[in-house]
Design a protein around this motif. Structure first.
Motif, short mmCIF file in Angstrom:
data_model
loop_
_atom_site.label_atom_id
_atom_site.label_comp_id
_atom_site.label_asym_id
_atom_site.label_seq_id
_atom_site.Cartn_x
_atom_site.Cartn_y
_atom_site.Cartn_z
N ASP A 186 6.49 -3.58 -4.30
CA ASP A 186 6.50 -4.95 -3.42
C ASP A 186 5.66 -5.18 -2.56
OD1 ASP A 186 9.03 -5.40 -4.85
OD2 ASP A 186 10.26 -4.68 -3.01
N GLU A 187 5.21 -4.14 -1.87
CA GLU A 187 3.87 -4.13 -0.84
C GLU A 187 2.85 -4.83 -1.88
OE1 GLU A 187 3.45 -4.10 2.20
OE2 GLU A 187 5.92 -4.24 2.29
N GLN A 188 2.40 -4.23 -3.02
CA GLN A 188 1.45 -4.39 -3.79
C GLN A 188 1.38 -5.91 -4.16
OE1 GLN A 188 -1.59 -2.59 -4.19
NE2 GLN A 188 -0.47 -1.38 -2.69
N CYS A 189 2.54 -6.23 -4.68
CA CYS A 189 3.01 -7.65 -4.96
C CYS A 189 2.45 -8.52 -3.90
CB CYS A 189 4.17 -8.08 -5.57
SG CYS A 189 4.47 -7.05 -7.22
N LYS A 190 2.71 -8.34 -2.51
CA LYS A 190 2.51 -9.19 -1.49
C LYS A 190 0.91 -9.19 -1.37
CE LYS A 190 6.72 -8.20 1.18
NZ LYS A 190 7.09 -7.35 2.19
N LYS A 191 0.38 -7.93 -1.70
CA LYS A 191 -1.08 -7.89 -1.06
C LYS A 191 -2.02 -8.68 -2.43
CE LYS A 191 -2.42 -3.86 0.52
NZ LYS A 191 -2.85 -2.50 0.70
N TYR A 192 -1.43 -8.64 -3.61
CA TYR A 192 -2.09 -9.27 -4.59
C TYR A 192 -1.11 -10.00 -5.41
CZ TYR A 192 -5.05 -5.26 -3.55
OH TYR A 192 -5.91 -4.24 -3.08
N ALA A 193 -1.19 -11.51 -5.13
CA ALA A 193 -0.15 -12.36 -5.43
C ALA A 193 0.12 -12.21 -6.98
CB ALA A 193 -0.60 -13.79 -5.10
N SER A 217 -0.22 -9.88 -9.03
CA SER A 217 0.36 -8.66 -9.49
C SER A 217 1.93 -8.71 -9.55
CB SER A 217 0.18 -7.05 -8.35
OG SER A 217 -1.41 -7.17 -8.58
#
Length: 154
Positions: free
Chosen positions: A136-143, A145
């Motif tokens: 979830d954190e990665q998805c926020k960081k890299y839209a 992803s």
């Protein structure tokens, strides 16, 4: 040495405030404190070593009475050691094993791992939740992803 959370420190401070005048312990009444002092004087007078076990007075009986007063209805064996095992298991569920070993006072990490490294449904769910949180954190960081972006879907 086990670090105590603020809640525990506050609770012990309140118990100490409620202790009888001149009694330095939160869990001893005036009569018990006098008996402890008598034992101390006797040890000193007879040149016998003081043992910390002299501080307690029928701990098991007191524990069982406290359990009943608290309305706890144990299933199976519920002894003072149960509290220790529960605390160590809670640490093992959240802390690295080397930290758990140190807090538990085990000489060898093998002892800690033998009794407190069992994997059950709780641990599997915690692992799943941890991975989901990271994703979830990665998805926020890299839209881009997202599973759809990964699969090339729009």
């Amino acid at each position: 040495k086990v670090p105590m959370p603020g809640f525990t420190v506050d609770l012990l401070a309140k118990l100490q405030e409620a202790a009888p005048e001149g009694v330095p312990f939160a869990f001893a009444d005036a009569d018990r404190w006098e008996r402890i002092q008598e034992r101390w004087r006797d040890c000193r007078a007879n040149k016998r070593p003081w043992e910390t076990r002299f501080m307690s007075n029928n701990v098991i009986r007191s524990f069982r009475a406290d359990v009943r007063r608290a309305g706890i209805k144990p299933v199976g064996s519920f002894v003072i050691h149960t509290l220790r095992k529960n605390a160590i298991q809670n640490w093992a569920d959240s802390l690295p094993m080397n930290v758990v070993r140190s807090l538990a006072g085990h000489a060898n990490i093998e002892t800690t791992e033998k009794y407190y490294s069992k994997v059950d449904g709780y641990h599997l769910q915690k692992a799943k939740d941890t991975v989901q949180s990271i994703l979830d954190e990665q998805c926020k960081k890299y839209a881009k992803s997202t599973p759809e972006a990964f699969l090339g879907e729009k």
